[in-house]
Design a protein around this motif. Sequence first.
Motif, short mmCIF file in Angstrom:
data_model
loop_
_atom_site.label_atom_id
_atom_site.label_comp_id
_atom_site.label_asym_id
_atom_site.label_seq_id
_atom_site.Cartn_x
_atom_site.Cartn_y
_atom_site.Cartn_z
N THR A 1 3.78 -3.10 -13.85
CA THR A 1 3.48 -2.01 -14.25
C THR A 1 2.14 -1.20 -14.35
O THR A 1 1.82 -0.08 -14.41
CB THR A 1 4.09 -1.57 -15.82
OG1 THR A 1 3.43 -2.57 -16.70
CG2 THR A 1 5.64 -1.92 -15.59
N ARG A 2 1.29 -2.19 -14.20
CA ARG A 2 -0.26 -1.87 -14.28
C ARG A 2 -0.78 -2.05 -13.04
O ARG A 2 -0.80 -3.17 -12.26
CB ARG A 2 -0.97 -2.53 -15.41
CG ARG A 2 -0.71 -2.33 -16.93
CD ARG A 2 -1.18 -0.93 -16.96
NE ARG A 2 -0.93 -0.54 -18.44
CZ ARG A 2 -1.34 0.69 -18.87
NH1 ARG A 2 -1.67 1.62 -18.03
NH2 ARG A 2 -1.16 1.03 -20.02
N GLY A 3 -1.85 -1.16 -12.36
CA GLY A 3 -2.43 -1.39 -10.99
C GLY A 3 -3.46 -2.16 -11.18
O GLY A 3 -3.92 -2.45 -12.26
N PRO A 4 -4.15 -2.52 -10.34
CA PRO A 4 -3.90 -1.93 -8.84
C PRO A 4 -2.61 -2.88 -8.33
O PRO A 4 -2.71 -4.19 -8.47
CB PRO A 4 -5.14 -2.12 -7.95
CG PRO A 4 -5.83 -3.29 -8.69
CD PRO A 4 -5.59 -3.09 -10.24
N VAL A 5 -1.80 -2.18 -7.62
CA VAL A 5 -0.65 -2.95 -6.78
C VAL A 5 -0.32 -2.48 -5.46
O VAL A 5 -0.65 -1.46 -5.03
CB VAL A 5 0.70 -2.53 -7.61
CG1 VAL A 5 1.84 -3.18 -6.98
CG2 VAL A 5 0.50 -2.89 -9.12
N CYS A 6 -0.24 -3.65 -4.54
CA CYS A 6 -0.10 -3.23 -3.11
C CYS A 6 1.47 -3.81 -2.68
O CYS A 6 1.61 -5.06 -2.83
CB CYS A 6 -1.07 -3.57 -2.35
SG CYS A 6 -0.92 -3.22 -0.76
N VAL A 7 2.17 -2.89 -2.15
CA VAL A 7 3.56 -3.14 -1.76
C VAL A 7 3.58 -3.11 -0.61
O VAL A 7 3.52 -2.04 0.25
CB VAL A 7 4.65 -2.28 -2.43
CG1 VAL A 7 6.07 -3.03 -2.14
CG2 VAL A 7 4.45 -2.51 -3.86
N LEU A 8 3.97 -4.11 0.20
CA LEU A 8 3.95 -4.30 1.64
C LEU A 8 5.42 -4.51 1.98
O LEU A 8 6.10 -5.27 1.94
CB LEU A 8 3.28 -5.49 2.33
CG LEU A 8 1.80 -5.56 2.17
CD1 LEU A 8 0.95 -6.70 2.79
CD2 LEU A 8 1.08 -4.25 2.81
N ALA A 9 5.99 -3.23 2.43
CA ALA A 9 7.37 -2.99 2.59
C ALA A 9 7.86 -2.74 4.10
O ALA A 9 7.42 -1.74 4.67
CB ALA A 9 8.06 -2.04 1.61
N GLY A 10 8.51 -3.78 4.57
CA GLY A 10 9.12 -3.65 5.90
C GLY A 10 10.31 -2.44 5.83
O GLY A 10 10.57 -2.11 5.10
N ALA A 11 10.41 -2.01 7.17
CA ALA A 11 11.63 -0.91 7.50
C ALA A 11 12.93 -1.38 6.77
O ALA A 11 13.46 -2.46 7.01
CB ALA A 11 11.87 -0.63 8.93
N GLY A 12 13.38 -0.49 6.14
CA GLY A 12 14.90 -0.97 5.48
C GLY A 12 14.81 -1.67 4.04
O GLY A 12 15.94 -2.31 3.54
#
Length: 617
Positions: A21-32
Motif C-alpha cells: 500500500t505504500r510506494g514506490p511500487v512497480c508492477v510488471l504485468a503481462g497481457a491478460g
Amino acid sequence: MDADGLLAALDPEQREVALATRGPVCVLAGAGTGKTRAITHRIAYAVATGVVNPAHVLALTFTVRASGELRGRLRALGESLPGSGVETARASTFHAAALRQLTYFWPRVIGGRPPQLVDSKIALLREAARDLRIRADGAALAEALTEIEWAKVSQLHPDSYLPSAIAAGRSPALGAESVTRLYAAYEQARRDRQLLDFESVLELTAAILLTEPAAAREVHAAFRYFVVDEFQDINPLQKLLLDAWLGDRAELCVVGDPRQTIYSFTGATAQYLRKFGADYAGAAVIHLVRDYRSTPQVVALANRLITGSDRVAQRKAGPEPSVEQYPDEAAEATGVALRVVRLIALGVPPREIAVLVRINAHLERFEQALADAGVAFTVRGGDRFYERPEVRQALVLLRGAARAVTDGADATGVPDSLPAAVRHVLNLTAAPPAGRGAARERWESLSAIAALAEEMTAARPDATLADFAAEMARRADYGHAPVANAVTLATMHAAKGLEWDAVLIPGLVEGIMPIVHARTPEAIEEERRLLYVAVTRAREHLALSWAPVRARPGAAVAGGAGGAGAAGRAGVAGGAGVTGMMLTTGPEASAGRARPQSRFIAAVTRGALGGKGTMNE
C-alpha cells in the motif's frame, strides 16, 4: 465485504500488489494478467485500511476509455465497501488532469482567461503549409504533425528539431528541414491566436508547478497517492509533469509491460519503467504472470514471439492457432472473410471477432471481402464514440425527451416501450442507408445507442427513458462505447487494450510486418512488440496469414459476392489451408512479384513445428 474480503478475490501476485500500500511500487504485468484488477484493489485496500484518504488519490491513464474503466472498477469496489468512499478516488487521463489544473491556476498565476484548446491541429498545420508554400497531401501533413508532437513531448523547440530528428533517424516524407519550418509556423500561429494544444497544456501545467511554490503546495496537498497505468507508454513531457505532481515524495505505483511498448514513434519510452527500481530506491517490484485472457495455445505462441515472455495460461486448452499462406492479397482477403463466416457458424458472436492489420490502407480489401460475404463489420478508428457529432446530439435529444416525458410535457408521442422510445427520439430507421459513407456511419452510431436500450430493457424491464438517458451520461463519462454485433476491423495500434474471442492477423510479409521503414534493430523490435500486442488480443481463436503476391490495382476480391466460387466451396479461398500451426505453400506463390513471409512467422512456428520451416497437411 471488508478489507480481507478484497484480498480473497486476488491471486497471490495480485494480493502482493494490494498489500504493497505504500510506494514506490512497480508492477510488471503481462497481457491478460489482471493488472487493472490488481491496482484498483490496491487503492480500495489502502482506503479500507486507512492508509489513504480516497480524495487524495490520483490514478492516471493515457486514454479516456482506460480512465473510464478505472472509475467503473473503483465505483464497483466502493459499492462493495459501503461508506469507504473508494468510488470518490479520482481516475483521469494526464491531459484531463493537467487541463483542470491549468484552468484553475491560470487566472491567479498568469492572469485573464485561459486560452482555448485548438480545435484541429491538422487544420492549423495545413494553413501553415499553405503560407510557407509547402505542398503536402493529407498523409504527409499527418506525418509532419506526428513529428511536431514527438518534438514537443521530447521538449525540443523548432530550432532544435532538425539535429535531434537526424540523430534519432527520423525521416519524414516532407524532409526534416520542411518539418522544421512547419513546426515553427505552427507554433507561431497557435500563439498568435492564443490557442493551446495538449502538449502545451502539459508543459504549462508543469511549468506553473515547478516555478510557483504556492501552486505546487496546493496540488501536493490535494494529491498524495499516485497510480500510473501503462507506464511503458509515458513520454518525457508526461514524466516531467508527474515529477512536478510528486514533488519530493515517492508515493507512486506504476504498472506496465515493456513488451507492449508500441508508441516509441510518438516519444513514449519504456526506459522509465525499466529503470524504476534504480530511480526509486527500495521500490517493490512485483511480477504478474498468470494470464486469465488467453488459452495455453495462444499464450505459448505469444511467448515464443517475445524473448523473456513468461506468462502462464490459466484457461483450459483451446484450438491451435493457424498460419495460412494464400497466393495473393485478394485470395487472402476472401480467405479471411470465409474464416470469419466459419467462426460465426461455430457460434462465435460477430462482436467477438476482430481482423487486425498493420496500417489503415490495408483495411479496404477486408471491408470489401466481408461485405461480399454478407458479414456485418465496423471499422475501429481514432475517433471517440462520444465525440461524434451525431452521438453528442443524440445524448442531448435523449435528455430533453426524458425531461419532457417526466414533466408530462411531451408533445411528440414518445412510445411507452424504451427501445421504441429511443428510436422515436433519434428518428432512427429500421434499415440502414445504402452503401458506405457519412449517412451510413451516422445510422450505425445511432443504431448502437438503440441496441443499448434493448439491452437495458432485457436487464431491467421497468427502465424508463430517464433511466436510459442517465445510463448514457454515465457511459459517456466512463468512455464506455457500445459494441455493435459486428466484426471489428482495426489496425494493430488501435487494438491496444482490447480483446476478442477470435483474432485474425493477415498481411504478415516482409515490408508490412515489420513495416518497410523499420530499418534499425530498435525499430524491428518495436514491430515485433506490435505483433505481440495483436496476438495477445485473442482469447481463444487465432489465425495468422500472409500472401507473397500483392493485389493488382483495381483487382476484384477473389471469390465474388458471398464468397462463392471454387475457393469458397473448398472452404479456404484459393490458398492452402493450414491448421495446428502448420504452414503450406503452393505453386501460385512464385507468380508475380513475391514477398517473403514475415521473419516473425518463423519465430512463432519454430517450436510448434519441431524446428521445421513448413509442413503440409
